[in-house]
Scaffold this motif. Sequence first.
Motif, mmCIF file in Angstrom:
data_model
loop_
_atom_site.group_PDB
_atom_site.id
_atom_site.type_symbol
_atom_site.label_atom_id
_atom_site.label_comp_id
_atom_site.label_asym_id
_atom_site.label_seq_id
_atom_site.Cartn_x
_atom_site.Cartn_y
_atom_site.Cartn_z
ATOM 1 N N ALA A 1 0.839 -1.193 0.000
ATOM 2 C CA ALA A 1 0.000 0.000 0.000
ATOM 3 C C ALA A 1 0.874 1.243 0.000
ATOM 4 N N GLY A 2 0.484 2.205 -0.822
ATOM 5 C CA GLY A 2 1.183 3.477 -0.877
ATOM 6 C C GLY A 2 2.296 3.510 -1.890
ATOM 7 N N LEU A 3 2.602 2.384 -2.589
ATOM 8 C CA LEU A 3 3.660 2.370 -3.587
ATOM 9 C C LEU A 3 3.082 2.616 -4.973
ATOM 10 N N GLN A 4 3.890 3.176 -5.858
ATOM 11 C CA GLN A 4 3.462 3.412 -7.226
ATOM 12 C C GLN A 4 3.556 2.124 -8.032
ATOM 13 N N PRO A 5 2.650 1.925 -8.992
ATOM 14 C CA PRO A 5 2.758 0.745 -9.866
ATOM 15 C C PRO A 5 4.021 0.841 -10.705
ATOM 16 N N ILE A 6 4.572 -0.322 -11.006
ATOM 17 C CA ILE A 6 5.857 -0.341 -11.708
ATOM 18 C C ILE A 6 5.685 -0.247 -13.209
ATOM 19 N N GLU A 7 4.469 -0.371 -13.724
ATOM 20 C CA GLU A 7 4.267 -0.304 -15.158
ATOM 21 C C GLU A 7 3.013 0.498 -15.458
ATOM 22 N N GLY A 8 2.980 1.040 -16.659
ATOM 23 C CA GLY A 8 1.820 1.782 -17.101
ATOM 24 C C GLY A 8 1.015 0.999 -18.119
ATOM 25 N N THR A 9 0.058 1.688 -18.716
ATOM 26 C CA THR A 9 -0.831 1.068 -19.693
ATOM 27 C C THR A 9 -0.835 1.905 -20.955
ATOM 28 N N GLN A 10 -0.758 1.248 -22.093
ATOM 29 C CA GLN A 10 -0.805 1.931 -23.382
ATOM 30 C C GLN A 10 -1.922 1.338 -24.224
#
Length: 555
Positions: free
Chosen positions: A137-146
């Motif tokens: 909890a509170g961490l940023q996701p390591i990948e995005g979405t395209q």
Amino acid sequence: MPGVNRIKLLPDHVANQIAAGEVVERPASVVKELVENALDAQASRITVEIQAGGRSLIRVTDDGLGMSRDDALLCLERHATSKIRRAEDLASISTMGFRGEALPSIASVSRFTLTTREREVGVQPSGCTGEGNSLKAGLQPIEGTQIVVNGGKISEVKAAGSATGTSVEVRQLFFNLPARRKFLRTEETEAAHVLHYLTLAALAHPGVAFTFVKDTRTVWQLPGQKSGDEIAARLPAVRERLRALMGDTKLIEVDFSAPLENPPSRNDEEESFETALPAGTTDSGLRAQDSRLIVWGLMGAPGVSRGTREDQHVFVNRRPVENRGINFALMEGYHTALMKGRYPVCCLFLEIDPAAVDVNIHPAKREVKFHREAEVRKLVAQAVREALQAFHSKSGVQSPESGVGSSKLKVQSSKSGATDEAGEQIVKVGIPFDVKTEPEFSTPSLPEFPLPLKPKPEWPARQTETPSLQMGFSSFRPAPTLPGHAPRPTPPPSPGFGAASHAVPSPSSNLTPDAAHHAPTHTPTPLLSVPLRLVGVIGKLYVVLESDRGLVLLD
């Protein structure tokens, strides 16, 4: 044939293209919708890149909240939005966008690529039980979405590396609508429309850093300005943003607040489009609200104007709007401070209860409707008048201690009992005004004209005589005597009037008083050599002077 249905439901991509005709008019419309989404996503930095006036490429990148994979797919559906939930929310819209039509409409008429990464995850996703896939909890996701969309059809959805925020890339706008693409203007014209909207967005949000890149060349890069919640803290940020965009212009501050009066009763009034309340809002509920109108910002000082309304920017709840009532209110507030055919320079912000203004009129959201149009117009005009009055009260007439350059103007009222030694105000040619700094004049009331002064003693004649200069400026002779008036003696030039007024003596200075009085004058006395008395100042533009020959108007 009977039994054949002639009415059919249109496919989604056709409906999106029809909606795009209202939402997407030109490349500037695409930039507007994407920048508004970035601002609603709490972005602090926004970068806009265009190529070929927006025809071949439009890319808007922000560092806002971003979206998850599911939200990124859902945002491409019609009327999918995070701004409103119920029909009652339309009565108090506080975000820039709310329709949910922009992204699917843009994607249906271009080659569209959406890359996003959520800023922060507060809850551990379900199904992630493995050690390598678990997210705390509170961490940023390591990948995005395209997501890649071509002409309204999703062609690819994949994971991609991305910075926090959202990047939307629009290529080949109107590639599947040749008729719409043919009616686009030249590249420079379309780029000018994009620049105009970005200027409005940068003025409305001085705390956000904006970067505009045109054909791989950075046009301007504006850093975010520090501002607070108080108007006194926001005004310097707006002033600095205006200076960066438009240069140094003499502007005065506006800070006005007034309550809106209770609307009239609707029992005996026929309801119309202008007087109708939003859906879900009752008349008694709107009256119960402590609705106030706050007008703040910057506007041009008297004498600062333009030939068009190009530099006249008005924002309602940080939204750039066009409203004829506000335009008329500005002209009413300036009244005679503007010349005919000129328009004020301003950057005014109107803050009003969202329930008292309707922005759901046109998909472009540039037109708004006030539920109390006449009252808002009256208060805006009052705010402009009070700002001009405060400006005039602060800038008084120059005193002898605060003279400009080497010139000193002494202003004394006839009621102050000035003696002959104090002298009346005399303005002569040769006053070395500082051309770099103009004196500040207020608009004083016209003083009472003094009675004819007693004849002053004749000044002693000079011992030396210097030939007169050419052009007639040094030939200082007494003014011709008017019928019924005694000749007015002329005092010697004071030391503060510059060397040009006392270095060249008059040719009649060696004559006795009687001889000088009866000496014939072959040429008329130049007007600039006649003693002048200051009468007043009109609108900080014109100085009214009085002489024996009449009035002199100095621009």
